[in-house]
Write a protein that holds these residues in place. Structure first.
Motif, PDB file in Angstrom:
ATOM      1  N   SER A   1       0.827  -1.206   0.000  1.00  0.00           N
ATOM      2  CA  SER A   1       0.000   0.000   0.000  1.00  0.00           C
ATOM      3  C   SER A   1       0.865   1.262   0.000  1.00  0.00           C
ATOM      4  N   MET A   2       2.094   1.148   0.523  1.00  0.00           N
ATOM      5  CA  MET A   2       2.995   2.308   0.557  1.00  0.00           C
ATOM      6  C   MET A   2       3.367   2.765  -0.852  1.00  0.00           C
ATOM      7  N   THR A   3       3.491   1.816  -1.770  1.00  0.00           N
ATOM      8  CA  THR A   3       3.846   2.155  -3.148  1.00  0.00           C
ATOM      9  C   THR A   3       2.625   2.102  -4.056  1.00  0.00           C
ATOM     10  N   GLY A   4       1.453   1.840  -3.464  1.00  0.00           N
ATOM     11  CA  GLY A   4       0.214   1.789  -4.216  1.00  0.00           C
ATOM     12  C   GLY A   4      -0.710   2.916  -3.820  1.00  0.00           C
ATOM     13  N   ALA A   5      -1.741   2.583  -3.037  1.00  0.00           N
ATOM     14  CA  ALA A   5      -2.763   3.566  -2.677  1.00  0.00           C
ATOM     15  C   ALA A   5      -2.183   4.778  -1.964  1.00  0.00           C
ATOM     16  N   GLN A   6      -1.297   4.555  -0.992  1.00  0.00           N
ATOM     17  CA  GLN A   6      -0.729   5.686  -0.257  1.00  0.00           C
ATOM     18  C   GLN A   6       0.081   6.604  -1.168  1.00  0.00           C
ATOM     19  N   ALA A   7       0.794   6.012  -2.100  1.00  0.00           N
ATOM     20  CA  ALA A   7       1.600   6.825  -3.013  1.00  0.00           C
ATOM     21  C   ALA A   7       0.717   7.675  -3.915  1.00  0.00           C
ATOM     22  N   PHE A   8      -0.387   7.100  -4.396  1.00  0.00           N
ATOM     23  CA  PHE A   8      -1.279   7.860  -5.270  1.00  0.00           C
ATOM     24  C   PHE A   8      -2.077   8.896  -4.481  1.00  0.00           C
ATOM     25  N   ASN A   9      -2.330   8.620  -3.213  1.00  0.00           N
ATOM     26  CA  ASN A   9      -2.934   9.636  -2.352  1.00  0.00           C
ATOM     27  C   ASN A   9      -2.019  10.851  -2.243  1.00  0.00           C
ATOM     28  N   ARG A  10      -0.741  10.599  -2.026  1.00  0.00           N
ATOM     29  CA  ARG A  10       0.221  11.709  -1.914  1.00  0.00           C
ATOM     30  C   ARG A  10       0.379  12.438  -3.252  1.00  0.00           C
ATOM     31  N   LEU A  11       0.350  11.692  -4.342  1.00  0.00           N
ATOM     32  CA  LEU A  11       0.436  12.329  -5.658  1.00  0.00           C
ATOM     33  C   LEU A  11      -0.739  13.285  -5.852  1.00  0.00           C
ATOM     34  N   PHE A  12      -1.930  12.842  -5.468  1.00  0.00           N
ATOM     35  CA  PHE A  12      -3.111  13.710  -5.573  1.00  0.00           C
ATOM     36  C   PHE A  12      -2.926  14.960  -4.726  1.00  0.00           C
ATOM     37  N   ASP A  13      -2.531  14.768  -3.460  1.00  0.00           N
ATOM     38  CA  ASP A  13      -2.377  15.904  -2.546  1.00  0.00           C
ATOM     39  C   ASP A  13      -1.365  16.906  -3.061  1.00  0.00           C
ATOM     40  N   GLN A  14      -0.210  16.409  -3.464  1.00  0.00           N
ATOM     41  CA  GLN A  14       0.848  17.312  -3.878  1.00  0.00           C
ATOM     42  C   GLN A  14       0.521  17.995  -5.200  1.00  0.00           C
ATOM     43  N   THR A  15      -0.174  17.280  -6.089  1.00  0.00           N
ATOM     44  CA  THR A  15      -0.594  17.898  -7.348  1.00  0.00           C
ATOM     45  C   THR A  15      -1.602  19.004  -7.074  1.00  0.00           C
ATOM     46  N   MET A  16      -2.608  18.688  -6.227  1.00  0.00           N
ATOM     47  CA  MET A  16      -3.641  19.676  -5.925  1.00  0.00           C
ATOM     48  C   MET A  16      -3.060  20.880  -5.186  1.00  0.00           C
TER      49      MET A  16
END
Length: 626
Positions: A194-209
């Motif tokens: 999950s660290m390289t899956g869902a959690q990583a894409f969560n952070r990508l969303f946050d940092q992009t936004m």
């Protein structure tokens, strides 16, 4: 299998409610606002590089290894014992380690969400998350092994071990997960990946936004301020903001579509491996609510669209002198809405006064958030949009984040989040494993606190124009909370269902969004080009799939609960506080029974929705008197 209570959503991953449009003007006079508080995270740790922070990590890691060495493979034998060798002692030790990890995770998360643009804080958040996951690998076996014990073994131990009996409700909830758990190695793989899956894409969303900027009238604005302009008094300003949002969202549509596709597939993989039938069943289980109850809520709200949102927006279009509103007019203030900036001290006094009229104890708890620096209120670059209340851990205290601009909706947002905070303080006495309330009931205290504040202000308002403006604003907030959130839930269901057949194109996701928005908002609102991209900024779709129905659940529940309060002669406050203090120790049927309410009864939802309809009736009466 759910995540551990101390790294799951709402505990380690912060609960981030949908950003409400909390101001009509983004250019509030800072002097008029007064001094805005910033929270004091030293209550948790002095600094990220402090000895206390490092020592707690080392301590948690050592305790987790020792816990695994002592208890792994021994729970069957421990179930036959009591005292320090019994299951109760093991659960106590497990909870204590969770308390340390929860404090570490809360500190890193709160620091990050207060200023996500700071690279050092992004690193702190990422490193802390990774290390907590690594430490939890030594603890993962415990809930899985506990669930492999037979019913007879568990029941016998609950009867003989008083320390285990204390955790009876947690054990009962944990056993509900049993049909969906896998072997230890597979569960560990899911957790670590999950660290390289869902959690990583969560952070990508946050940092992009966080990095997006929206050009409005020659100025580059962050998301929060641009969204706020959709409630500006000038139609040209609202239109400019809406077009700026659409332009930037469209430019980033490939990234957001990739994130949505990836996380929808991730959810499907998790659900399939863990044996969930429906795409939202894992959410229902974590919420401790039955699928048919959510289906009844969804059906009731959908059937009420014409009586609620369609009817109200038709009235509003007439008030604004339009045959049909553009989507950027949906949250426009009424012409009779008075424009003024509400100082922070006035907002504080308003909420505490409303809370105090209901219960002095409730006001006393809420006052601590102001007096002891548990609130972060100013808007600043990199700060999380919207608002949230985070419980941290029982040995500490909750924190509240708002973005205060001095408008009426900001006061309601403050009342809402302080309701969460009061609930979290009261439920904290249940301890780390049992204090967390399922998301459906977690919105009860927040919406109730908001309702208390609204009713107190309305009772003081005699001027018809001001009363109409207040009622309209409340109706819009309730539509956003009930109608809009159910539409969001239906959108998610469409996306996740279609994703099972293959990757979705950007146009497909946008078409699904437009279909549910047209159905829910009705013919009085024109969904012009550009609005199809607005799904991209809703954080719940990313952080907490299928979370959104909890808002509608909470609003309808509170509407029914408030009706009971209005008709109660005495004793309501005591029952209400008992409900909040219960935390996660009781099912919603048990919690609502003292009030004569039953969420499994379809009529329950109609009763809650009728209150919104009643407010629209009152608006129509005021309109006819003009």
């Amino acid at each position: 299998m759910r995540l551990s209570p101390f790294i799951q959503e709402g505990r380690f991953m912060l609960h981030i409610p949908f950003p409400q449009f909390s101001a009509e003007n983004t250019h509030s006079d800072e002097k008029a606002l007064g001094s805005l508080p910033e929270w004091d995270l030293t209550h948790l740790y002095p600094t990220p590089d402090s000895a206390e922070f490092r020592q707690d990590f080392d301590n948690a890691a050592a305790k987790a290894r020792a816990f695994s060495e002592r208890w792994k493979g021994t729970l069957e034998a421990a179930a036959a014992k009591t005292g320090d060798d019994g299951l109760g002692a093991a659960v106590e030790e497990y909870e204590a380690i969770g308390e340390i990890l929860g404090r570490l995770g809360s500190y890193a998360g709160l620091a990050y969400f207060a200023n996500a643009s700071e690279p050092a804080l992004r690193k702190l958040f990422g490193d802390t998350s990774a290390r907590i996951t690594e430490i939890y690998a030594d603890l993962l076996f415990f809930e899985l092994e506990l669930n492999r014990l037979s019913e007879d073994t568990i029941n016998s131990s609950l009867q003989t071990d008083s320390r285990l009996a204390h955790y009876r409700s947690w054990i009962i909830d944990l056993r509900k997960e049993k049909p969906h758990q896998l072997d230890d190695k597979t569960e560990q793989l899911f957790m670590e990946k999950s660290m390289t899956g869902a959690q990583a894409f969560n952070r990508l969303f946050d940092q992009t936004m966080d990095g997006l900027r929206f050009e409005v009238d020659g100025k580059d604005l962050p998301l929060e301020q641009t969204l706020n302009l959709l409630s500006d008094t000038k139609e040209t300003k609202r239109k400019s903001a809406a077009e700026a949002l659409a332009k930037t969202f469209k430019a980033n549509l490939p990234t957001f579509s990739l994130i949505m596709n990836t996380l929808a597939k991730d959810t499907e993989i998790n659900s399939r491996w863990h044996g969930f039938e429906d795409i939202a069943d894992s959410r229902h289980l974590s919420n401790r609510v039955e699928r048919d109850v959510v289906d009844a809520l969804t059906e009731a709200v959908t059937d009420a669209y014409p009586r609620l949102s369609h009817r109200y927006y038709k009235m509003k279009a007439k008030w604004l002198g339009m045959d049909q509103m553009n989507y950027w007019d949906r949250n426009a203030p009424l012409p009779e809405t008075a424009e003024r900036t509400i100082p922070w001290t006035e907002a504080k006094d308003t909420v505490l006064s409303a809370y105090g009229a209901f219960s002095p104890e409730m006001a006393d708890i809420a006052r601590r958030f102001f007096d002891e620096n548990w609130i972060d209120a100013p808007i600043r670059p990199g700060k999380r949009t919207g608002a949230f209340a985070h419980p941290t851990v029982p040995s500490a205290h909750p924190y509240v984040l708002v973005n205060y601009l001095g408008k009426p909706r900001d006061v309601m947002t403050l009342a809402h989040e302080l309701g969460h905070g009061v609930h979290q303080v009261l439920a904290g006495k249940q301890g780390g494993l049992m204090c967390s309330t399922p998301l459906t009931l977690a919105e009860t205290a927040s919406v109730f606190g908001e309702m208390l504040t609204f009713r107190a202000l309305l009772a003081e308002t005699e001027d018809k124009a001001a009363r109409k403006a207040m009622l309209a604003q409340k109706v819009e907030d309730m539509i956003n909370t009930v109608v809009r959130q159910i539409a969001f839930y239906q959108f998610e269901r469409k996306v996740h269902t279609a994703r099972r057949e293959g990757e979705l194109t950007e146009d497909q996701i946008c078409e699904m969004w437009m279909s549910v928005q047209a159905e829910s908002l009705g013919p009085a609102i024109k969904l012009a080009d550009g609005y199809e991209t607005y799904w991209t900024y809703v954080p719940h779709f990313i952080h907490s799939p299928f979370y959104v129905y909890a808002y509608a659940f909470g609003d309808c529940l509170v509407n029914s609960l408030y009706a009971v309060y209005q008709n109660a002669e005495s004793g309501f406050q005591d029952k209400y506080f008992d409900m909040l203090k219960a935390g996660g120790t009781k099912h919603h049927t048990e919690l609502l029974k003292p009030f004569g309410l039953d969420a499994s009864d379809p009529a329950f939802w109609s009763k809650g929705l009728s209150m919104i309809e009643g407010l629209i009736d009152e608006l129509e009466t005021l309109d006819n008197e003009e």
